[in-house]
Design an enzyme around this catalytic site. Structure first.
Site, mmCIF file in Angstrom:
data_model
loop_
_atom_site.group_PDB
_atom_site.id
_atom_site.type_symbol
_atom_site.label_atom_id
_atom_site.label_comp_id
_atom_site.label_asym_id
_atom_site.label_seq_id
_atom_site.Cartn_x
_atom_site.Cartn_y
_atom_site.Cartn_z
ATOM 1 C CE1 TYR A 1 1.578 -0.656 26.316
ATOM 2 C CE2 TYR A 1 1.070 -2.346 27.934
ATOM 3 C CZ TYR A 1 1.154 -1.934 26.626
ATOM 4 O OH TYR A 1 0.800 -2.798 25.630
ATOM 5 C CB SER B 1 -2.513 -4.459 25.217
ATOM 6 O OG SER B 1 -2.006 -5.462 26.066
ATOM 7 C CE LYS C 1 -1.075 -0.133 23.828
ATOM 8 N NZ LYS C 1 -0.849 0.484 22.514
HETATM 9 C C1 UD1 Z 1 3.801 -7.652 28.849
HETATM 10 C C2 UD1 Z 1 2.973 -6.674 29.596
HETATM 11 C C3 UD1 Z 1 1.756 -6.314 28.775
HETATM 12 C C4 UD1 Z 1 2.188 -5.800 27.416
HETATM 13 C C5 UD1 Z 1 3.097 -6.808 26.729
HETATM 14 C C6 UD1 Z 1 3.696 -6.223 25.449
HETATM 15 C C7 UD1 Z 1 3.377 -7.077 31.984
HETATM 16 C C8 UD1 Z 1 2.772 -7.516 33.275
HETATM 17 N N1 UD1 Z 1 2.592 -7.181 30.916
HETATM 18 O O1 UD1 Z 1 3.015 -8.848 28.678
HETATM 19 O O2 UD1 Z 1 1.002 -5.338 29.451
HETATM 20 O O3 UD1 Z 1 1.056 -5.552 26.628
HETATM 21 O O4 UD1 Z 1 4.172 -7.159 27.583
HETATM 22 O O5 UD1 Z 1 4.699 -5.299 25.724
HETATM 23 O O6 UD1 Z 1 4.505 -6.659 31.944
HETATM 24 N N2 UD1 Z 1 9.319 -13.564 31.648
HETATM 25 C C9 UD1 Z 1 10.397 -14.149 32.295
HETATM 26 N N3 UD1 Z 1 11.627 -13.574 32.135
HETATM 27 C C10 UD1 Z 1 11.837 -12.450 31.377
HETATM 28 C C11 UD1 Z 1 10.724 -11.865 30.722
HETATM 29 C C12 UD1 Z 1 9.476 -12.448 30.895
HETATM 30 O O7 UD1 Z 1 10.244 -15.154 32.994
HETATM 31 O O8 UD1 Z 1 12.975 -11.965 31.294
HETATM 32 C C13 UD1 Z 1 7.991 -14.179 31.799
HETATM 33 C C14 UD1 Z 1 6.983 -13.251 32.466
HETATM 34 O O9 UD1 Z 1 7.020 -13.368 33.848
HETATM 35 C C15 UD1 Z 1 5.664 -13.758 31.840
HETATM 36 C C16 UD1 Z 1 6.073 -14.275 30.448
HETATM 37 O O10 UD1 Z 1 7.491 -14.460 30.503
HETATM 38 O O11 UD1 Z 1 5.197 -14.836 32.597
HETATM 39 C C17 UD1 Z 1 5.740 -13.309 29.327
HETATM 40 O O12 UD1 Z 1 6.273 -12.026 29.661
HETATM 41 P P1 UD1 Z 1 6.301 -10.821 28.616
HETATM 42 O O13 UD1 Z 1 6.918 -11.268 27.353
HETATM 43 O O14 UD1 Z 1 6.907 -9.632 29.309
HETATM 44 O O15 UD1 Z 1 4.749 -10.574 28.294
HETATM 45 P P2 UD1 Z 1 3.519 -10.199 29.261
HETATM 46 O O16 UD1 Z 1 3.948 -9.998 30.660
HETATM 47 O O17 UD1 Z 1 2.453 -11.215 29.019
#
Ligand code: UD1
Length: 341
Positions: free
Chosen positions: A149, A124, A153
């Site tokens: 997690y 990742s 990795k």
């Molecule tokens: C997350 C994990 C990462 C993991 C990947 C795959 C974190 C900090 N990182 O990536 O380690 O490899 O998932 O499982 O958790 N968001 C919202 N509302 C939501 C969900 C997400 O606003 O309900 C925003 C988050 O704040 C972020 C973006 O959407 O800015 C992407 O989030 P997400 O899909 O969870 O991915 P990552 O955080 O990049």
């Protein structure tokens, strides 16, 4: 000869099974269905018209893995079999270290017994930690990460690097995924998280289908043009094709190679919401919520190395990602289960 997909019934594994079969490869799947459903493999069989050798087993179970290797001729292993929820890993770190590290160690031991030397690992972009510069290239240092997690990795990459250094027959590709989204164009397989989704796209899809009433947008005061976080979203079918290319590469090369799988483009959370609304015509109500601990403001890949070494690059667009996510979610409002859970 076959490719063993460890954890092959999950989201990325099931899409990879299709692309590998369509590329003429034979696949064998091992999965304990902890976070996946055997129905996904049944549907892969339906899409490809091929019967898949499927073993229900824990990848960390050495005896079970020996049986798989004894019964099948496996020349390449792709290791998807990991727990992946950031928040859960903070609550249950020992379970995460036990599961994610043990499965890797068992695979390496059993592969050695059966003289299988090619290993592709689902890593990742999380291992980069806070970037010093963007886009993130493979030459950037690994840094401290924010949860167990992410450390699994990080540690598995180190274990595999050390294993290669001690065994010149081994060929390892560490694939650093950015943010996989989307689904197969058939709408028959897709991402099916158990419980409340942690990730953005499955959550948006469940709001669209009426399972949740709004999205909580975690923070709009980041130092980005619209204040929301920027990520490199990549269509899961492109990602799956990256594994086909990586398996071919591993067959021709020895040593350990780190390769980003991303598009090289970053989109903000607000841009993703609007792209989804535009592609599907469905409004996504959202509320601004506090920042989520550990979120980085901006992360996107330099995707040049994958193109140079693997001859692979992402081709599907943001519209494809939105449309295919919706096609899957609307045809399967409760995922692989028939009833609402
Ligand atoms: C997350 C994990 C990462 C993991 C990947 C795959 C974190 C900090 N990182 O990536 O380690 O490899 O998932 O499982 O958790 N968001 C919202 N509302 C939501 C969900 C997400 O606003 O309900 C925003 C988050 O704040 C972020 C973006 O959407 O800015 C992407 O989030 P997400 O899909 O969870 O991915 P990552 O955080 O990049």
């Amino acid at each position: 000869m076959a490719v063993l997909l460890a954890g092959g019934a999950g989201y990325i594994g099931s899409h990879t099974a299709i692309e590998m079969i369509e590329a003429g490869m034979e696949v064998v799947v091992v999965d304990n269905f902890y976070n996946s459903d055997p129905e996904a493999i049944r549907r892969v069989e339906e899409i490809t018209g091929r019967k898949i050798a499927l073993y229900e087993a824990d990848v960390a179970d050495k005896e079970a893995m020996r049986r798989v290797f004894a019964e099948q001729s496996i020349d390449t292993v792709v290791h998807f079999a990991g727990m992946k929820a950031v928040g859960e890993s903070v609550e249950k770190p020992v379970m995460y270290y036990r599961n994610n590290l043990d499965s890797t160690l068992t695979l390496l031991e059993v592969m050695k017994e059966y003289d299988c030397n090619r290993f592709i690992f689902s890593s990742s972009a999380t291992v980069y930690g806070e970037p010093d510069s963007l886009p993130l290239s493979e030459a950037a240092p690994k840094k401290s990460v924010n949860c167990p997690y992410g450390w699994t990795k990080w540690m598995i990459e180190q274990i595999l690097t050390d294993a290669v250094a001690a065994d010149d027959k081994l060929s390892v590709v560490l694939l650093r995924y950015f943010n996989p989204v989307g689904a197969h164009k058939s709408g028959r397989i897709g991402e099916d998280p158990k419980g409340i989704p942690n990730n953005l796209f499955p959550f948006i899809a469940q709001v669209a289908v009426g399972r949740r009433d709004h999205l909580n947008l975690f923070g709009n005061d980041y130092p980005t043009p619209d204040g929301t976080c920027i990520r490199d979203y990549i269509h899961v079918v492109d990602l799956a094709k990256g594994h086909v290319a990586a398996a071919r590469y591993a067959a021709e090369h020895k040593g350990c190679e780190i390769i980003n799988l991303g598009t090289g483009n970053g989109y903000s959370v607000l841009e993703m919401i609007h792209a989804f609304e535009e592609a599907t015509g469905i409004p996504i109500p959202y509320e601004i919520a506090p920042r989520r601990a550990g979120d980085l403001p901006v992360s996107y890949a330099c995707a040049d190395k994958a193109e140079k070494l693997l001859g692979w690059k992402a081709e599907l667009t943001l519209t494809d990602m939105c449309r295919d996510t919706w096609n899957w979610q609307s045809k399967n409002p409760n995922g692989y289960r028939e009833e609402e859970v």
